[in-house]
Write an enzyme that holds these catalytic residues in place. Structure first.
Site, PDB file in Angstrom:
ATOM      1  N   ARG A   1      -4.864   9.276 -10.076  1.00  0.00           N
ATOM      2  CA  ARG A   1      -4.968  10.085  -8.863  1.00  0.00           C
ATOM      3  C   ARG A   1      -4.157  11.377  -9.010  1.00  0.00           C
ATOM      4  O   ARG A   1      -4.632  12.460  -8.702  1.00  0.00           O
ATOM      5  CB  ARG A   1      -4.449   9.278  -7.665  1.00  0.00           C
ATOM      6  CG  ARG A   1      -5.266   9.474  -6.414  1.00  0.00           C
ATOM      7  CD  ARG A   1      -4.921   8.520  -5.299  1.00  0.00           C
ATOM      8  NE  ARG A   1      -4.202   7.343  -5.705  1.00  0.00           N
ATOM      9  CZ  ARG A   1      -4.788   6.204  -6.106  1.00  0.00           C
ATOM     10  NH1 ARG A   1      -6.086   6.110  -6.146  1.00  0.00           N
ATOM     11  NH2 ARG A   1      -4.065   5.165  -6.492  1.00  0.00           N
TER      12      ARG A   1
ATOM     13  N   PHE B   1      -0.912  -2.005  -6.195  1.00  0.00           N
ATOM     14  CA  PHE B   1      -2.005  -2.740  -5.555  1.00  0.00           C
ATOM     15  C   PHE B   1      -3.129  -2.919  -6.578  1.00  0.00           C
ATOM     16  O   PHE B   1      -3.013  -2.494  -7.736  1.00  0.00           O
ATOM     17  CB  PHE B   1      -2.517  -1.973  -4.319  1.00  0.00           C
ATOM     18  CG  PHE B   1      -3.246  -0.700  -4.657  1.00  0.00           C
ATOM     19  CD1 PHE B   1      -2.551   0.441  -5.009  1.00  0.00           C
ATOM     20  CD2 PHE B   1      -4.645  -0.640  -4.648  1.00  0.00           C
ATOM     21  CE1 PHE B   1      -3.224   1.615  -5.336  1.00  0.00           C
ATOM     22  CE2 PHE B   1      -5.319   0.531  -4.971  1.00  0.00           C
ATOM     23  CZ  PHE B   1      -4.602   1.659  -5.312  1.00  0.00           C
TER      24      PHE B   1
ATOM     25  N   ASP C   1      -3.168  -3.298 -10.685  1.00  0.00           N
ATOM     26  CA  ASP C   1      -1.881  -2.919 -11.289  1.00  0.00           C
ATOM     27  C   ASP C   1      -1.204  -4.051 -12.075  1.00  0.00           C
ATOM     28  O   ASP C   1      -0.647  -3.805 -13.142  1.00  0.00           O
ATOM     29  CB  ASP C   1      -0.918  -2.374 -10.225  1.00  0.00           C
ATOM     30  CG  ASP C   1      -1.262  -0.949  -9.818  1.00  0.00           C
ATOM     31  OD1 ASP C   1      -2.026  -0.298 -10.556  1.00  0.00           O
ATOM     32  OD2 ASP C   1      -0.780  -0.489  -8.771  1.00  0.00           O
TER      33      ASP C   1
ATOM     34  N   ASN D   1      -5.529   5.526   4.214  1.00  0.00           N
ATOM     35  CA  ASN D   1      -4.431   4.935   3.446  1.00  0.00           C
ATOM     36  C   ASN D   1      -3.227   5.888   3.516  1.00  0.00           C
ATOM     37  O   ASN D   1      -3.278   7.020   3.020  1.00  0.00           O
ATOM     38  CB  ASN D   1      -4.950   4.758   2.005  1.00  0.00           C
ATOM     39  CG  ASN D   1      -3.890   4.244   1.070  1.00  0.00           C
ATOM     40  OD1 ASN D   1      -2.732   4.637   1.135  1.00  0.00           O
ATOM     41  ND2 ASN D   1      -4.303   3.361   0.186  1.00  0.00           N
TER      42      ASN D   1
ATOM     43  N   THR E   1      -9.118   9.736   4.103  1.00  0.00           N
ATOM     44  CA  THR E   1      -8.524   8.425   3.829  1.00  0.00           C
ATOM     45  C   THR E   1      -7.747   7.928   5.040  1.00  0.00           C
ATOM     46  O   THR E   1      -7.221   8.728   5.819  1.00  0.00           O
ATOM     47  CB  THR E   1      -7.602   8.465   2.592  1.00  0.00           C
ATOM     48  OG1 THR E   1      -7.165   7.134   2.289  1.00  0.00           O
ATOM     49  CG2 THR E   1      -6.364   9.329   2.813  1.00  0.00           C
TER      50      THR E   1
ATOM     51  N   ASP F   1     -12.606   8.815  -5.011  1.00  0.00           N
ATOM     52  CA  ASP F   1     -13.115   7.474  -5.295  1.00  0.00           C
ATOM     53  C   ASP F   1     -12.548   7.078  -6.654  1.00  0.00           C
ATOM     54  O   ASP F   1     -12.536   7.888  -7.583  1.00  0.00           O
ATOM     55  CB  ASP F   1     -14.644   7.475  -5.327  1.00  0.00           C
ATOM     56  CG  ASP F   1     -15.182   6.058  -5.267  1.00  0.00           C
ATOM     57  OD1 ASP F   1     -14.665   5.252  -4.470  1.00  0.00           O
ATOM     58  OD2 ASP F   1     -16.104   5.730  -6.034  1.00  0.00           O
TER      59      ASP F   1
HETATM   60  P1  IMP Z   1     -10.270   3.478  -4.038  1.00  0.00           P
HETATM   61  O1  IMP Z   1     -11.525   4.231  -4.355  1.00  0.00           O
HETATM   62  O2  IMP Z   1      -9.033   4.280  -4.253  1.00  0.00           O
HETATM   63  O3  IMP Z   1     -10.316   2.792  -2.705  1.00  0.00           O
HETATM   64  O4  IMP Z   1     -10.151   2.310  -5.136  1.00  0.00           O
HETATM   65  C1  IMP Z   1     -11.153   1.317  -5.306  1.00  0.00           C
HETATM   66  C2  IMP Z   1     -10.576   0.125  -6.019  1.00  0.00           C
HETATM   67  O5  IMP Z   1     -10.210   0.472  -7.357  1.00  0.00           O
HETATM   68  C3  IMP Z   1      -9.316  -0.456  -5.402  1.00  0.00           C
HETATM   69  O6  IMP Z   1      -9.609  -1.373  -4.359  1.00  0.00           O
HETATM   70  C4  IMP Z   1      -8.650  -1.133  -6.590  1.00  0.00           C
HETATM   71  O7  IMP Z   1      -9.234  -2.398  -6.831  1.00  0.00           O
HETATM   72  C5  IMP Z   1      -9.020  -0.191  -7.748  1.00  0.00           C
HETATM   73  N1  IMP Z   1      -7.957   0.822  -7.930  1.00  0.00           N
HETATM   74  C6  IMP Z   1      -8.025   2.151  -7.673  1.00  0.00           C
HETATM   75  N2  IMP Z   1      -6.865   2.779  -7.934  1.00  0.00           N
HETATM   76  C7  IMP Z   1      -6.021   1.808  -8.375  1.00  0.00           C
HETATM   77  C8  IMP Z   1      -4.641   1.829  -8.786  1.00  0.00           C
HETATM   78  O8  IMP Z   1      -3.931   2.843  -8.794  1.00  0.00           O
HETATM   79  N3  IMP Z   1      -4.141   0.626  -9.160  1.00  0.00           N
HETATM   80  C9  IMP Z   1      -4.856  -0.536  -9.161  1.00  0.00           C
HETATM   81  N4  IMP Z   1      -6.112  -0.606  -8.765  1.00  0.00           N
HETATM   82  C10 IMP Z   1      -6.714   0.560  -8.375  1.00  0.00           C
END
Ligand code: IMP
Length: 202
Positions: free
Chosen positions: A183, A154, A157, A10, A8, A71
């Site tokens: 997560r 983000f 939420d 992030n 990541t 993911d």
């Molecule tokens: P990623 O796989 O963690 O990058 O998440 C993919 C997408 O899922 C993000 O861009 C958000 O739109 C949504 N998402 C994942 N986790 C969260 C969270 O904890 N809060 C809100 N949206 C989430």
């Protein structure tokens, strides 16, 4: 396993994983710690498992070290699991949280509270060179609000009300969210696996 690379860029996610692994004297690095700039792995899978494995396996085989990738996304029952793996780009190719939220609210117009059930899902894949990839999944159950509120967090939420809460995820503090998030639940699933792995090595 003394070291694991978290796939990541992030900083928030990297910090969560680093904290978890430090309990086991395992050093977690993220892509932000690498000098070499690795190209992004395209998330072409149709499931969270496929996307997490794509990232973890490609980078692990390239660098020859253990790699962990996650993911995640939102699954809404009334939308048959949408936005799912397309959560980041639900309203178009650019990642636009606001547009994604508006699309969800529009699609759920007229759907009563009892049918607005949803869950955040997080799948973590751990890939080690020459070994089978290990997967763990975490969920956070809740409901989609009628309108958005809150400034924290983000993605979705501002419209996600976790079960047993009256507030949206964006109205919770980071600590409150981390306690119940998909997560965190997925990371904690690795607890037993790591203990077993360490015992096997001892
Ligand atoms: P990623 O796989 O963690 O990058 O998440 C993919 C997408 O899922 C993000 O861009 C958000 O739109 C949504 N998402 C994942 N986790 C969260 C969270 O904890 N809060 C809100 N949206 C989430």
């Amino acid at each position: 396993m003394e070291q694991v690379l978290i796939a990541t860029r992030n900083a928030g996610k990297a910090a969560e994983f680093k904290q978890f692994f430090s309990r086991y004297q395992i050093t977690a690095l993220s892509m932000l710690d690498l000098e070499e700039e690795l190209p992004d792995v395209e998330e072409t899978g149709v499931t969270f498992e496929e996307n997490a494995a794509l990232k973890a396996e490609e980078i692990s085989s390239k660098l020859g070290i253990p790699v962990l990738a996650d993911d995640s996304g939102l699954m809404i029952d009334a939308l048959y699991g949408e936005p799912g793996v397309f959560s980041a780009r639900y309203a178009g190719t650019d990642k636009n949280d606001r547009a994604n939220i508006l699309k969800v609210l529009q699609k759920l117009q007229g759907v009563p509270e009892s049918e607005r059930t949803a869950r955040f899902v997080c799948v973590i894949a751990l890939s080690k060179p020459g070994e089978k990839t290990v997967f763990r999944t975490g969920y956070c159950e809740g409901n989609i609000a009628e309108e958005q509120s809150g400034e924290n967090g983000f993605g979705y939420d501002p419209i996600f009300i976790p079960s047993d809460q009256k507030k949206t995820m964006a109205e919770l503090t980071a600590e409150e969210k981390n306690r119940i998030s998909h997560r965190t639940k997925a990371i904690e699933q690795f607890d037993e696996w790591i203990k077993g792995y360490k015992e096997g090595q001892a």
